[in-house]
Design a protein around this motif. Structure first.
Motif, PDB file in Angstrom:
ATOM      1  N   LEU A 150     -32.795  -0.049 -39.731  1.00 29.94           N
ATOM      2  CA  LEU A 150     -32.974  -1.468 -40.026  1.00 29.94           C
ATOM      3  C   LEU A 150     -32.158  -2.343 -39.082  1.00 29.94           C
ATOM      4  CD1 LEU A 150     -32.709  -1.158 -43.888  1.00 29.94           C
ATOM      5  CD2 LEU A 150     -34.699  -2.048 -42.675  1.00 29.94           C
ATOM      6  N   ASP A 151     -31.001  -1.800 -38.589  1.00 28.38           N
ATOM      7  CA  ASP A 151     -30.099  -2.627 -37.791  1.00 28.38           C
ATOM      8  C   ASP A 151     -30.603  -2.869 -36.371  1.00 28.38           C
ATOM      9  OD1 ASP A 151     -29.835  -0.109 -36.810  1.00 28.38           O
ATOM     10  OD2 ASP A 151     -27.635  -0.058 -36.858  1.00 28.38           O
ATOM     11  N   THR A 152     -31.752  -2.321 -36.025  1.00 25.39           N
ATOM     12  CA  THR A 152     -32.244  -2.540 -34.661  1.00 25.39           C
ATOM     13  C   THR A 152     -32.843  -3.934 -34.493  1.00 25.39           C
ATOM     14  OG1 THR A 152     -34.261  -1.428 -35.347  1.00 25.39           O
ATOM     15  CG2 THR A 152     -32.692  -0.150 -34.032  1.00 25.39           C
ATOM     16  N   VAL A 153     -33.070  -4.614 -35.590  1.00 24.71           N
ATOM     17  CA  VAL A 153     -33.528  -6.003 -35.471  1.00 24.71           C
ATOM     18  C   VAL A 153     -32.531  -6.886 -36.218  1.00 24.71           C
ATOM     19  CG1 VAL A 153     -35.986  -5.520 -35.205  1.00 24.71           C
ATOM     20  CG2 VAL A 153     -35.019  -5.763 -37.487  1.00 24.71           C
ATOM     21  N   PRO A 154     -32.396  -8.144 -35.802  1.00 24.34           N
ATOM     22  CA  PRO A 154     -31.454  -9.043 -36.478  1.00 24.34           C
ATOM     23  C   PRO A 154     -31.823  -9.220 -37.942  1.00 24.34           C
ATOM     24  CG  PRO A 154     -32.699 -10.204 -34.750  1.00 24.34           C
ATOM     25  CD  PRO A 154     -33.073  -8.772 -34.675  1.00 24.34           C
ATOM     26  N   PRO A 155     -30.831  -9.511 -38.776  1.00 21.17           N
ATOM     27  CA  PRO A 155     -31.080  -9.604 -40.226  1.00 21.17           C
ATOM     28  C   PRO A 155     -32.232 -10.533 -40.592  1.00 21.17           C
ATOM     29  CG  PRO A 155     -28.742  -9.714 -39.764  1.00 21.17           C
ATOM     30  CD  PRO A 155     -29.434  -9.720 -38.433  1.00 21.17           C
ATOM     31  N   ASP A 156     -32.428 -11.605 -39.821  1.00 22.52           N
ATOM     32  CA  ASP A 156     -33.480 -12.539 -40.224  1.00 22.52           C
ATOM     33  C   ASP A 156     -34.868 -12.063 -39.811  1.00 22.52           C
ATOM     34  OD1 ASP A 156     -33.291 -12.903 -37.527  1.00 22.52           O
ATOM     35  OD2 ASP A 156     -33.498 -15.090 -37.600  1.00 22.52           O
ATOM     36  N   TYR A 185     -44.631   4.401 -38.766  1.00 23.53           N
ATOM     37  CA  TYR A 185     -43.473   4.888 -37.996  1.00 23.53           C
ATOM     38  C   TYR A 185     -43.585   4.440 -36.531  1.00 23.53           C
ATOM     39  CZ  TYR A 185     -40.724   8.266 -35.285  1.00 23.53           C
ATOM     40  OH  TYR A 185     -39.870   8.847 -34.390  1.00 23.53           O
ATOM     41  N   ASP A 186     -44.771   4.558 -35.975  1.00 25.75           N
ATOM     42  CA  ASP A 186     -44.967   4.210 -34.562  1.00 25.75           C
ATOM     43  C   ASP A 186     -45.004   2.705 -34.328  1.00 25.75           C
ATOM     44  OD1 ASP A 186     -45.070   6.784 -33.569  1.00 25.75           O
ATOM     45  OD2 ASP A 186     -47.210   7.003 -34.017  1.00 25.75           O
ATOM     46  N   ASN A 187     -45.586   1.952 -35.279  1.00 28.43           N
ATOM     47  CA  ASN A 187     -45.892   0.547 -35.000  1.00 28.43           C
ATOM     48  C   ASN A 187     -45.091  -0.470 -35.792  1.00 28.43           C
ATOM     49  OD1 ASN A 187     -48.442   0.709 -33.161  1.00 28.43           O
ATOM     50  ND2 ASN A 187     -48.749   2.227 -34.768  1.00 28.43           N
ATOM     51  N   GLN A 188     -44.614  -0.088 -36.950  1.00 31.03           N
ATOM     52  CA  GLN A 188     -43.818  -1.025 -37.737  1.00 31.03           C
ATOM     53  C   GLN A 188     -42.507  -0.342 -38.131  1.00 31.03           C
ATOM     54  OE1 GLN A 188     -46.655  -2.327 -40.886  1.00 31.03           O
ATOM     55  NE2 GLN A 188     -46.447  -4.329 -39.934  1.00 31.03           N
ATOM     56  N   PRO A 189     -41.649  -0.092 -37.120  1.00 31.71           N
ATOM     57  CA  PRO A 189     -40.450   0.713 -37.381  1.00 31.71           C
ATOM     58  C   PRO A 189     -39.552   0.122 -38.453  1.00 31.71           C
ATOM     59  CG  PRO A 189     -40.371  -0.320 -35.198  1.00 31.71           C
ATOM     60  CD  PRO A 189     -41.765  -0.495 -35.712  1.00 31.71           C
ATOM     61  N   VAL A 190     -39.528  -1.200 -38.566  1.00 29.36           N
ATOM     62  CA  VAL A 190     -38.636  -1.787 -39.568  1.00 29.36           C
ATOM     63  C   VAL A 190     -39.148  -1.495 -40.976  1.00 29.36           C
ATOM     64  CG1 VAL A 190     -37.564  -3.911 -40.371  1.00 29.36           C
ATOM     65  CG2 VAL A 190     -37.940  -3.566 -37.933  1.00 29.36           C
ATOM     66  N   LYS A 191     -40.474  -1.620 -41.148  1.00 22.80           N
ATOM     67  CA  LYS A 191     -41.056  -1.266 -42.443  1.00 22.80           C
ATOM     68  C   LYS A 191     -40.781   0.204 -42.744  1.00 22.80           C
ATOM     69  CE  LYS A 191     -45.291  -2.752 -43.765  1.00 22.80           C
ATOM     70  NZ  LYS A 191     -46.768  -2.806 -43.780  1.00 22.80           N
ATOM     71  N   PHE A 192     -40.893   1.028 -41.714  1.00 19.23           N
ATOM     72  CA  PHE A 192     -40.666   2.459 -41.919  1.00 19.23           C
ATOM     73  C   PHE A 192     -39.213   2.715 -42.318  1.00 19.23           C
ATOM     74  CE2 PHE A 192     -40.181   6.935 -40.749  1.00 19.23           C
ATOM     75  CZ  PHE A 192     -41.325   7.465 -41.334  1.00 19.23           C
ATOM     76  N   ALA A 193     -38.306   1.986 -41.658  1.00 16.90           N
ATOM     77  CA  ALA A 193     -36.895   2.147 -41.994  1.00 16.90           C
ATOM     78  C   ALA A 193     -36.637   1.749 -43.450  1.00 16.90           C
ATOM     79  CB  ALA A 193     -36.035   1.300 -41.063  1.00 16.90           C
ATOM     80  N   ALA A 194     -37.319   0.722 -43.916  1.00 13.52           N
ATOM     81  CA  ALA A 194     -37.173   0.317 -45.321  1.00 13.52           C
ATOM     82  C   ALA A 194     -37.739   1.392 -46.241  1.00 13.52           C
ATOM     83  CB  ALA A 194     -37.877  -1.021 -45.558  1.00 13.52           C
ATOM     84  N   GLU A 232     -38.013   4.597 -45.680  1.00 21.10           N
ATOM     85  CA  GLU A 232     -37.201   5.823 -45.688  1.00 21.10           C
ATOM     86  C   GLU A 232     -35.721   5.542 -45.920  1.00 21.10           C
ATOM     87  OE1 GLU A 232     -38.520   8.505 -45.963  1.00 21.10           O
ATOM     88  OE2 GLU A 232     -40.333   8.740 -44.750  1.00 21.10           O
ATOM     89  N   LEU A 233     -35.387   4.274 -46.126  1.00 19.34           N
ATOM     90  CA  LEU A 233     -33.995   3.912 -46.392  1.00 19.34           C
ATOM     91  C   LEU A 233     -33.080   4.352 -45.253  1.00 19.34           C
ATOM     92  CD1 LEU A 233     -33.384   2.411 -48.989  1.00 19.34           C
ATOM     93  CD2 LEU A 233     -32.517   4.489 -49.995  1.00 19.34           C
ATOM     94  N   VAL A 234     -33.353   3.824 -44.064  1.00 22.00           N
ATOM     95  CA  VAL A 234     -32.601   4.208 -42.871  1.00 22.00           C
ATOM     96  C   VAL A 234     -31.856   2.980 -42.342  1.00 22.00           C
ATOM     97  CG1 VAL A 234     -32.728   5.298 -40.595  1.00 22.00           C
ATOM     98  CG2 VAL A 234     -34.465   5.804 -42.314  1.00 22.00           C
ATOM     99  N   PRO A 235     -30.566   2.825 -42.666  1.00 26.57           N
ATOM    100  CA  PRO A 235     -29.853   1.633 -42.195  1.00 26.57           C
ATOM    101  C   PRO A 235     -29.624   1.632 -40.687  1.00 26.57           C
ATOM    102  CG  PRO A 235     -28.458   2.993 -43.635  1.00 26.57           C
ATOM    103  CD  PRO A 235     -29.763   3.666 -43.567  1.00 26.57           C
ATOM    104  N   THR A 236     -29.255   2.772 -40.114  1.00 26.50           N
ATOM    105  CA  THR A 236     -28.997   2.809 -38.672  1.00 26.50           C
ATOM    106  C   THR A 236     -29.834   3.893 -38.015  1.00 26.50           C
ATOM    107  OG1 THR A 236     -27.155   4.287 -39.084  1.00 26.50           O
ATOM    108  CG2 THR A 236     -26.621   1.949 -38.796  1.00 26.50           C
ATOM    109  N   THR A 237     -30.205   3.623 -36.766  1.00 24.14           N
ATOM    110  CA  THR A 237     -31.046   4.548 -36.022  1.00 24.14           C
ATOM    111  C   THR A 237     -30.361   5.910 -35.893  1.00 24.14           C
ATOM    112  OG1 THR A 237     -31.858   2.684 -34.751  1.00 24.14           O
ATOM    113  CG2 THR A 237     -32.268   4.878 -33.846  1.00 24.14           C
TER     114      THR A 237
END
Lengths: 477, 358
Positions: free
Chosen positions: A317-323, A256-265, A267-272
């Motif tokens: 997930l949307d906090t970083v570009p799709p690629d 959660y603290d260090n790899q937020p994108v992995k965490f978002a995946a 927990e299935l969190v599309p938007t912050t």
């Protein structure tokens, strides 16, 4: 177009990326099943061995001997499948090794020492039964356990480095110009990831071995030998299970603290947002919405940081570009794997708690048939949980091979023949995997035929006729 | 510092060649031992000889790969990109070989023993051939620098690679035969000692012929290597030749000792000669060790690991080999002997096993 698709050369021009991924996943997921046995089985064997010597317990002694013989097989398969991985780092990901080998490789240099130690002493232990004095022989097994622990920590340190790259300086052209080996090994992700895998090794190893003996007990082989085997292995797993809950929880917060994108995946969190629900199952759709599943309101936020509770903001997930984030398909794989890992982990924890509480209050293991049935499935469940955890770590890091620094697609080999090596490897591993199980079963049957223990009048109805055995020992109940 | 790591790498390669190589060679004799009846005793000896030691010997290979990719990552990338096919075959062969060897020991039925035995023995020949071919491809300068792929086929299907592959198989078989002579004597099987002594003699001659013929091939196909072998590496070449001849003489006279040590030195010196001839290049004539070297921090870590290996691993190996030679590591039997460990154990020697590689 038709002409080119019929061209036999066309098939050799297949994009290696997907095949390389598949091959790496296959070989790693195969090898990782053998890891817990390599790390924790020696420990369980030594418990039996110690009991045998300390209390003149013949059942325990026979157990230690037989376990060491099974271990000889699983260790050999583990050793050679591990070697394949060393080849594959370069064969499949040459650009990764080219650019990052000097940092990524450091933990492996030390792992080599532990692996040497393990291989040397496992040979002494396995082959030394008849000639070494009993206690010398016992002590020759101890380095296996120690080397197994440090060896697995070293390997996980390298994987952790891919999640939290540290300990290097890059020059203007992006190449590594200086390396601090200590910071490479002790990267941020290493302590928790190593602890998680190490505990997993004891948990999976324990449940895996225990499940074999639970199955035997269900079939009516409830003599002291089988019960000892079950008690030793299941106790190891039962101790590991609650520890793993704590370690896993800490690791999730580290992510959660260090790899937020992995965490978002995960927990299935599309938007912050804050007040993020913990969605059980469910899936992310291509339009970025979550459908299906059972949402538990606010739980994901609360678990991420209990101090701020449901107000905890979880990055989407949307906090970083799709690629720079996993694809929708990958997100769903990660989330599902996460649910599987946590779900099975919780079940196994409850099973361990049942066992522990029964010991606490009744001073014996649970007698119910349901418990044995659950214990008999625990090995497979534990392996699935571990594989799911591996998927969460690896797929959750996509598209990065080195988090934030190098993408998998930039690391892959240009060799277009990977599809072929994948198919061949898949066939060989399938054969080796099936044969390993068959060989272990054949050994077990032979041991049983050789006798050496007595079938009890079981509290559970035997589901197969008792095998003829040669009574050699006093029945101890 | 890159030189020091290169030396560590060479030492590891030598260790793998004389220890792991002999285990592969044992597989060669297993393959050629004949039908189930005639081949039973040689196979039994092979099994007992390499059983306790092959996994430890095998770790040298992993150590070599790790040193190579950690210390000379650019070279490893070039090698794996170029020599993808033989390396993949070698990796597969290693899986087949190790797994089927472990399986064969545990099964009883002849049919399955034959299947696993065939897989073990065939891959024991395939893997060293691939290794030799890989070395040939590297040594003849067919792997380009810069982390790019060279010719995927001709890099390992070429005259030098053929020499390397055949020589590797022959040298492994030779070493194994020399070790097995000693093992057979220790296990008091004089006819097996003769069996392998004859094979050691034949394979020694084969190695010498291949090496001599190979010299002409190298002169035409791998100029840099040939120049190195006839200048910088000449002392090592001479040592290898002299020891090889010495071992041959001792084997011919059926001397009780010395042949094995000389045989080991001959093979070790030959590998060292390759290393010296190739220096200062990790990829001949395109990439030197110092140019390919990782940053100082990494090399320091690798050297520390190497020192630790000497401190920790070498005593372990010595212990393993000493126990093995004294017959304290008898073959793991299929029968259970729960009783005789706790109670007074009969002290008579039945079977002992293993070879001492050093």
């Amino acid at each position: 177009m038709l002409a080119t698709s019929l061209d036999p050369l066309a098939i050799t021009a297949l994009d290696p990326l997907g095949w390389a991924r598949a091959q790496m996943a296959l070989t790693l997921m195969f090898h990782i099943v053998l890891v817990p046995l390599g790390v924790s089985w020696a420990f369980m064997t030594l418990i039996a061995n110690y009991r045998a010597l300390k209390h003149h317990d013949r059942d325990a002694l026979m157990l230690a001997q037989r376990w060491s013989k099974y271990m000889a097989v699983t260790f050999a398969v583990g050793a050679v499948t591990g070697t394949v991985l060393s080849f594959e780092f370069g064969l499949l990901w040459p650009r990764f090794m080219d650019q990052w080998g000097e940092a990524f490789g450091v933990p492996f240099a030390f792992e080599g020492i532990f692996f040497f130690t393990e291989a040397i002493f496992i040979a002494i232990y396995i082959y030394g039964w008849r000639r070494l004095t009993p206690w010398t022989h016992f002590w020759s097994g101890v380095p296996i356990v120690v080397a197994g622990i440090f060896g697995s920590i070293s390997v996980v340190a390298a994987n952790a480095w891919m999640n939290a790259p540290a300990g290097f300086t890059t020059g203007s052209d992006g190449s590594v110009v200086a390396v601090d080996p200590v910071r490479v090994i002790f990267n941020d992700s290493m302590p928790l990831q190593a602890a998680h895998m190490l505990v997993a090794a004891y948990l999976v190893g324990g449940f895996l071995v225990a499940s074999v003996y639970a199955t035997a007990m269900l079939r009516g082989r409830t003599d002291r030998y089988h019960r000892s085997a079950f008690l030793i292995s299941f106790s190891v797993a039962a101790v590991a299970a609650p520890i793993q809950m704590g370690v896993g929880d800490s690791l999730a917060r580290w992510v959660y603290d260090n790899q937020p994108v992995k965490f978002a995946a995960i927990e299935l969190v599309p938007t912050t947002s804050s007040d993020v629900p913990e969605t059980l199952l469910g899936r992310l759709d291509a339009d970025g919405t979550v459908s299906g599943g059972i949402p538990i309101p606010g739980l994901a936020s609360w678990l991420s940081d209990p101090s701020t509770g449901r107000a905890t903001v979880v990055q989407g997930l949307d906090t970083v570009p799709p690629d720079a984030r996993p694809t929708v398909g990958q997100v769903n794989i990660v989330h599902l794997s996460w649910d599987v890992m946590v779900g099975l982990g919780t079940l196994l924890f409850l099973l361990a708690a049942w066992y522990g509480l029964t010991w606490l209050f009744r001073r014996r293991m649970p007698r119910s048939r349901l418990f044995l049935v659950a214990a008999a499935t625990s090995g497979v469940l534990a392996v699935i949980a571990m594989e799911a955890g591996w998927i969460v770590t690896e797929v959750g890091r996509q598209p990065w091979i080195v988090y934030g620094l190098m993408k998998v697609e930039d690391a892959v080999t240009g060799n277009t023949g990977v599809w072929l090596s994948f198919i061949v490897i898949a066939l060989v591993y399938l054969a080796v995997g099936i044969t390993t199980v068959l060989v272990l079963r054949a050994m077990s049957r032979r041991f049983r035929r050789a006798g050496g223990f007595v079938d009890h009048d079981a509290p559970y109805a035997p589901s197969e006729p008792p095998t003829p055995s040669v009574p050699e020992q006093e029945e101890v109940r | 510092m890159s030189t020091a790591v290169a030396v560590v790498l060479l030492v590891a390669v030598i260790a793998y060649a004389v220890l792991g190589g002999a285990d592969f060679g044992a597989g060669f004799w297993d393959l050629t031992a004949g039908g189930p009846q005639r081949g039973a005793r040689p196979r039994d000896l092979v099994e007992r000889a390499i059983g306790p030691v092959w996994e430890a010997n095998h770790v040298w290979l992993i150590f070599i790969l790790v040193i190579l990719w950690t210390s000379f990552p650019e070279a490893y990338a070039s090698i794996t990109l170029t020599l993808f096919v033989p390396m993949m075959i070698a990796a597969l062969g290693i899986v087949l070989r190790g797994a089927s060897f472990a399986f064969r020991k545990t099964v009883v039925a002849l049919r399955y023993r034959r299947i696993f035995g065939a897989a073990f023995a065939a891959s024991s020949v395939l893997v060293p051939y691939c290794m030799g071919a890989i070395v040939g491809g590297i040594a003849s300068g067919r792997v380009p620098a810069g982390g790019v792929a060279g010719d995927p086929a001709r890099s390992w299907i070429n005259p030098t690679s053929v020499v390397g592959g055949v020589l590797a198989v022959a040298a492994a078989a030779y070493l194994a035969a020399v070790y097995l002579v000693q093992d057979a004597r220790r296990l008091d099987e004089p006819d097996m000692a003769q069996h392998f002594r004859r094979r050691a003699l034949v394979s020694a001659v084969a190695v010498a012929v291949i090496a001599a013929a190979g010299a002409f091939v190298l002169r035409a196909d791998a100029g840099h290597l040939f120049d190195g072998l006839t200048s910088r590496a000449l002392p090592a070449v001479i040592v290898s030749g002299v020891c090889g001849v010495g071992a041959l003489v001792l084997l011919h006279r059926d001397a009780s000792r010395g042949a094995r040590a000389l045989g080991v030195v001959a093979v070790a010196a030959a590998v060292a000669a390759w290393g010296l001839a190739q220096s200062p290049y990790v990829l001949p004539e395109s990439l030197t060790f110092s140019a390919a070297a990782a940053p100082t921090g990494t090399l320091t870590a690798v050297l520390v690991a190497a020192v630790l290996a000497v401190v920790v691993v070498v005593p372990g190996f010595v212990l393993l080999f000493v126990l093995d030679r004294r017959g304290l590591l008898p073959a793991e039997g299929l029968e259970d002997e729960a009783d005789d460990v706790l109670e007074e154990r009969p002290r008579q020697r039945t079977h002992s096993s293993g070879h001492d590689g050093a």
